[in-house]
Design an enzyme around this catalytic site. Sequence first.
Site, short mmCIF file in Angstrom:
data_model
loop_
_atom_site.label_atom_id
_atom_site.label_comp_id
_atom_site.label_asym_id
_atom_site.label_seq_id
_atom_site.Cartn_x
_atom_site.Cartn_y
_atom_site.Cartn_z
CG HIS A 83 89.25 40.92 -61.20
ND1 HIS A 83 89.14 39.09 -61.20
CD2 HIS A 83 90.01 40.87 -62.39
CE1 HIS A 83 89.40 38.94 -62.84
NE2 HIS A 83 90.01 40.11 -63.25
CD GLU A 178 93.50 31.72 -60.55
OE1 GLU A 178 93.69 32.17 -59.93
OE2 GLU A 178 93.71 29.64 -60.22
CB SER A 314 86.40 40.08 -57.45
OG SER A 314 86.85 38.98 -56.57
CG ASN A 316 87.80 36.56 -54.62
OD1 ASN A 316 87.50 36.33 -53.14
ND2 ASN A 316 88.59 36.77 -55.39
CB SER A 377 90.87 41.98 -55.20
OG SER A 377 89.81 41.42 -55.66
S1 SF4 Z 1 95.99 33.93 -52.11
FE1 SF4 Z 1 94.53 36.01 -53.46
S2 SF4 Z 1 96.17 36.11 -55.47
FE2 SF4 Z 1 96.64 34.93 -54.51
S3 SF4 Z 1 95.87 32.81 -55.78
FE3 SF4 Z 1 94.66 33.49 -53.26
S4 SF4 Z 1 92.89 34.38 -54.09
FE4 SF4 Z 1 94.52 34.47 -55.87
#
Ligand code: SF4
Length: 408
Positions: A83, A178, A314, A316, A377
């Site tokens: 993202h 996800e 995103s 997170n 990201s």
């Molecule tokens: S490491 Fe990055 S891509 Fe993997 S689950 Fe965590 S936030 Fe998602």
Amino acid sequence: MKSFDVPVVYRSPLISAIKKKRKEEDRMKKDFSPTVLDFGPLKIYLARHFGFCYGVENAIDIAFRTIDENPGKRIFLLSEMIHNPQVNADLRNSGVQFLQDNKGTQIIPFETLTADDIVLIPAFGTTLAIEKKLRDIGIQVEEYNTTCPFVEKVWNRSEVIAQKAYTIVIHGKPSHEETRATFSHAAANAPSVVVKDMQQTVELAKYILGEKPSADFYSEFKGQYSEGFRVEKDLQRIGVVNQTTMLASDTQAIADYLREVMIKKYSLTDETVKEHFADTRDTLCYATNDNQSAVMGMLSAPANLAIVVGGYNSSNTSHLVELCEEKLPTYYISGEEKILSSQTIMHFNFHTGQELVTEEYLPSKEHVSILITSGASCPDAVVESVIRKLVGFYSNTKTIDQVAEAFQ
Ligand code: SF4
């Protein structure tokens, strides 16, 4: 951890030097205090952990390598690989086409694909149904799969819970790629239901406790339960997993709450609770934990405002914003171009899904302090450009190079 080949354009010499030095000084990752960048009139507190995580670097490495190694081939991405608008635009400019948007709406029909095409599976993974569709066309799903191992870990955890005959409750955003992928993998092994937040969890509990008619469940949780879900039977034994990027405290609260609900319903004790509630820890990934802990560590710094950088879709990043805005004025921006001037900033309100313009976001004081972090990201180069822009609004500052010297 493995290192990846990420285009240099996403790196920032300043931030790479800071991260390297902090890592050398704190190999066990116990120190969550921010890094102080003192430019004189402007002080920046940079979170201890932020930016590209393992899964994102892995996905970027595979994607750009695939482009280089396959000239003349059609290359598709199932949806946004991560993202971040810049990374996705760069992939598009390299000729990669997107098959779906991030809500799963088809942009290019699967029927137009051939066995000669390459389809990259994004870091979030995908559903078993889509995987099968691609395989049926003859596309090699494994070779270009960038699914993050930490997402696969959640799928494995679901499988373990399923084997013990628990229903899987997934705490996640129902439309997020996800969560859709995790739901698909979980539902292949056990009855599964997604809860997006505590409010929905409280409603789910009413079905567990028999306080709401079972029939209402199917409309209330439409699109969030597995096929053939039977409310009376499938809510007797449950276990919780979560999208890897949720807010740690939210997932903990949801799991604790559901545990108490099961104790109440079945008059359980600490010894017998396992009969109805799987004893699991959250399935947040290391990057989510580190980045959220780093924000908590940064919030004790005396600052006037916080800037969180990342793509507006995103998950997170939005949780980092959530933590900051509890404490101080917080501006969620996707890049330096959103800082329109020293007076005006354009920023995203993720609660309403709207971009807003705020005037006088920088206090007119002799000394200003700003907390800065970014999502998993977001390229470090974007964060450096935000820092450069802010520094440019002040006079008699130290230069970036002078500040960077401390980290060489
Ligand atoms: S490491 Fe990055 S891509 Fe993997 S689950 Fe965590 S936030 Fe998602």
